[in-house]
Scaffold this motif. Structure first.
Motif, short mmCIF file in Angstrom:
data_model
loop_
_atom_site.label_atom_id
_atom_site.label_comp_id
_atom_site.label_asym_id
_atom_site.label_seq_id
_atom_site.Cartn_x
_atom_site.Cartn_y
_atom_site.Cartn_z
N THR A 75 0.13 -59.46 15.57
CA THR A 75 -1.04 -58.91 14.87
C THR A 75 -2.19 -59.91 14.89
OG1 THR A 75 -0.35 -59.78 12.73
CG2 THR A 75 0.46 -57.59 13.33
N GLU A 76 -3.33 -59.40 14.59
CA GLU A 76 -4.53 -60.22 14.41
C GLU A 76 -5.03 -59.94 13.00
OE1 GLU A 76 -5.85 -62.34 16.59
OE2 GLU A 76 -4.61 -61.82 18.30
N SER A 77 -5.85 -60.82 12.47
CA SER A 77 -6.39 -60.55 11.14
C SER A 77 -7.82 -61.07 11.05
CB SER A 77 -5.53 -61.15 10.04
OG SER A 77 -5.54 -62.55 10.11
N ILE A 78 -8.56 -60.41 10.18
CA ILE A 78 -9.90 -60.86 9.85
C ILE A 78 -9.99 -60.92 8.33
CG2 ILE A 78 -11.00 -60.01 11.95
CD1 ILE A 78 -11.96 -57.57 10.45
N THR A 79 -10.85 -61.78 7.84
CA THR A 79 -11.00 -61.95 6.39
C THR A 79 -12.45 -61.69 6.01
OG1 THR A 79 -9.25 -63.62 6.40
CG2 THR A 79 -10.68 -63.56 4.48
N VAL A 80 -12.61 -60.93 4.94
CA VAL A 80 -13.95 -60.66 4.40
C VAL A 80 -13.95 -61.03 2.92
CG1 VAL A 80 -14.51 -58.86 6.09
CG2 VAL A 80 -13.38 -58.23 3.97
N SER A 97 -22.36 -55.77 2.36
CA SER A 97 -21.88 -57.10 2.75
C SER A 97 -20.54 -56.99 3.48
CB SER A 97 -21.73 -57.98 1.52
OG SER A 97 -21.10 -59.20 1.85
N ILE A 98 -19.64 -56.18 2.96
CA ILE A 98 -18.33 -55.99 3.62
C ILE A 98 -18.52 -55.36 4.99
CG2 ILE A 98 -16.16 -54.67 3.53
CD1 ILE A 98 -16.08 -57.10 1.72
N ARG A 99 -19.36 -54.33 5.09
CA ARG A 99 -19.58 -53.67 6.38
C ARG A 99 -20.14 -54.66 7.42
NH1 ARG A 99 -20.94 -49.15 3.06
NH2 ARG A 99 -23.15 -49.71 3.07
N ARG A 100 -21.11 -55.49 7.01
CA ARG A 100 -21.68 -56.49 7.93
C ARG A 100 -20.61 -57.46 8.44
NH1 ARG A 100 -25.93 -56.50 4.43
NH2 ARG A 100 -25.15 -58.32 3.32
N GLN A 101 -19.79 -57.95 7.50
CA GLN A 101 -18.74 -58.90 7.88
C GLN A 101 -17.72 -58.25 8.83
OE1 GLN A 101 -17.12 -61.30 4.51
NE2 GLN A 101 -18.67 -60.17 3.33
N VAL A 102 -17.36 -57.00 8.55
CA VAL A 102 -16.38 -56.30 9.38
C VAL A 102 -16.93 -56.11 10.79
CG1 VAL A 102 -15.25 -54.07 9.73
CG2 VAL A 102 -15.14 -55.18 7.50
N VAL A 103 -18.18 -55.67 10.91
CA VAL A 103 -18.79 -55.45 12.22
C VAL A 103 -18.82 -56.76 13.00
CG1 VAL A 103 -20.97 -54.90 13.39
CG2 VAL A 103 -20.13 -53.43 11.56
N GLN A 104 -19.25 -57.82 12.35
CA GLN A 104 -19.36 -59.12 13.01
C GLN A 104 -17.99 -59.60 13.50
OE1 GLN A 104 -20.62 -62.30 10.46
NE2 GLN A 104 -20.96 -63.70 12.15
N LYS A 105 -16.97 -59.48 12.67
CA LYS A 105 -15.66 -60.01 13.02
C LYS A 105 -14.88 -59.09 13.96
CE LYS A 105 -15.51 -62.98 9.08
NZ LYS A 105 -14.76 -63.58 8.03
N ALA A 106 -15.18 -57.81 13.96
CA ALA A 106 -14.49 -56.88 14.86
C ALA A 106 -14.99 -57.04 16.29
CB ALA A 106 -14.68 -55.45 14.38
N THR A 169 -0.76 -61.67 -3.60
CA THR A 169 -0.36 -62.54 -4.71
C THR A 169 -0.29 -64.01 -4.32
OG1 THR A 169 1.99 -62.17 -4.23
CG2 THR A 169 0.95 -60.71 -5.85
N ASP A 170 -0.76 -64.35 -3.15
CA ASP A 170 -0.75 -65.74 -2.70
C ASP A 170 -1.66 -66.55 -3.62
OD1 ASP A 170 -0.96 -68.20 -1.45
OD2 ASP A 170 -1.34 -67.36 0.54
N PRO A 171 -1.14 -67.58 -4.30
CA PRO A 171 -1.97 -68.35 -5.24
C PRO A 171 -3.08 -69.13 -4.56
CG PRO A 171 0.20 -69.35 -5.04
CD PRO A 171 0.24 -68.06 -4.26
N GLY A 172 -2.98 -69.36 -3.25
CA GLY A 172 -3.99 -70.11 -2.53
C GLY A 172 -5.17 -69.28 -2.06
N VAL A 173 -5.10 -67.97 -2.24
CA VAL A 173 -6.18 -67.09 -1.78
C VAL A 173 -7.19 -66.92 -2.91
CG1 VAL A 173 -6.74 -64.75 -1.01
CG2 VAL A 173 -4.67 -65.87 -0.18
N PRO A 174 -8.46 -67.24 -2.64
CA PRO A 174 -9.46 -67.12 -3.70
C PRO A 174 -9.81 -65.67 -4.03
CG PRO A 174 -10.41 -68.12 -1.71
CD PRO A 174 -8.97 -67.83 -1.42
N ILE A 180 -7.58 -58.47 6.35
CA ILE A 180 -7.38 -57.20 7.06
C ILE A 180 -6.47 -57.49 8.25
CG2 ILE A 180 -8.53 -55.32 8.25
CD1 ILE A 180 -11.10 -56.21 6.66
N GLU A 181 -5.23 -57.03 8.15
CA GLU A 181 -4.23 -57.24 9.20
C GLU A 181 -4.33 -56.08 10.19
OE1 GLU A 181 -1.32 -59.88 10.57
OE2 GLU A 181 -2.51 -60.04 8.74
N LEU A 182 -4.48 -56.41 11.47
CA LEU A 182 -4.73 -55.41 12.50
C LEU A 182 -3.53 -55.29 13.44
CD1 LEU A 182 -8.26 -56.78 13.39
CD2 LEU A 182 -7.77 -54.78 11.98
#
Length: 187
Positions: A75-80, A97-106, A169-174, A180-182
């Motif tokens: 799999t691949e993943s992107i983070t927004v 903001s989410i849409r812009r990030q998704v377009v850029q990373k996709a 639930t990962d404590p290291g994730v802010p 987004i797992e693809l």
């Protein structure tokens, strides 16, 4: 119910399943007109013993060019990121903001199309330090619903069976992070 009685029932159920499979296999070979081929037992002077496996021709080797089908396990993943409360509350700015990030990373997956998507959201912690699973799942769902409109040539249409939302639930994730797992189809 005691452990011995439970084990006895389990054994009886297992035996019943084995009998059904054996009888079903026997009926299939009779109906298909397949012959049972003899297998040689150990030793050169022994007589052939009938085999319980039907004579089924070996499958033809598959062409290496033929697609295997199914989902690629790699799999691949992107983070927004955005303010989860704003996005859940319906803020146009957070959604944009989410849409812009998704377009850029996709764009890095030019020519590909996601077949299955899982969104893991983190919307912060409760006073005791545990992840707020309800808000985090709502955040992931809000992000998931934006994906097809943000990049319609890359994401499948929104359907809860194809684009799934979960809390992270990962404590290291802010807080405010959506991973987004693809999953892509095998070629």
């Amino acid at each position: 119910m005691s452990g011995a009685r439970l084990a006895g029932w389990l054994f009886a159920d297992l035996l019943l399943v084995m009998v059904v499979v054996a009888l079903g296999g026997e009926k299939m070979t009779e109906g298909a007109g397949a012959r049972i081929r003899p297998e040689l037992t150990a030793g050169p002077t022994s007589t052939p013993a009938p085999s319980l496996t039907p004579a089924i021709p070996a499958p033809a080797p598959s062409s290496p060019a033929a697609p295997a089908g199914g989902l690629d396990p790699d799999t691949e993943s992107i983070t927004v990121r955005t303010d989860p409360e704003d996005l859940i509350g319906g803020s146009d700015g957070a959604a944009a903001s989410i849409r812009r990030q998704v377009v850029q990373k996709a764009m890095q997956f030019q020519g590909e199309r996601a077949a299955f998507v899982i969104v893991f959201g983190n919307a912060g912690r409760l006073p005791g330090g545990a992840v707020d699973t309800r808000s985090s799942t709502a955040y992931a769902e809000a992000v998931a619903k934006l994906l097809p409109a943000a990049a319609p040539d890359f994401f499948p249409p929104y359907d809860e069976k194809i684009i799934r939302s979960y809390h992270n639930t990962d404590p290291g994730v802010p807080s405010g992070t959506a991973e987004i797992e693809l999953f892509f189809l095998l070629h």
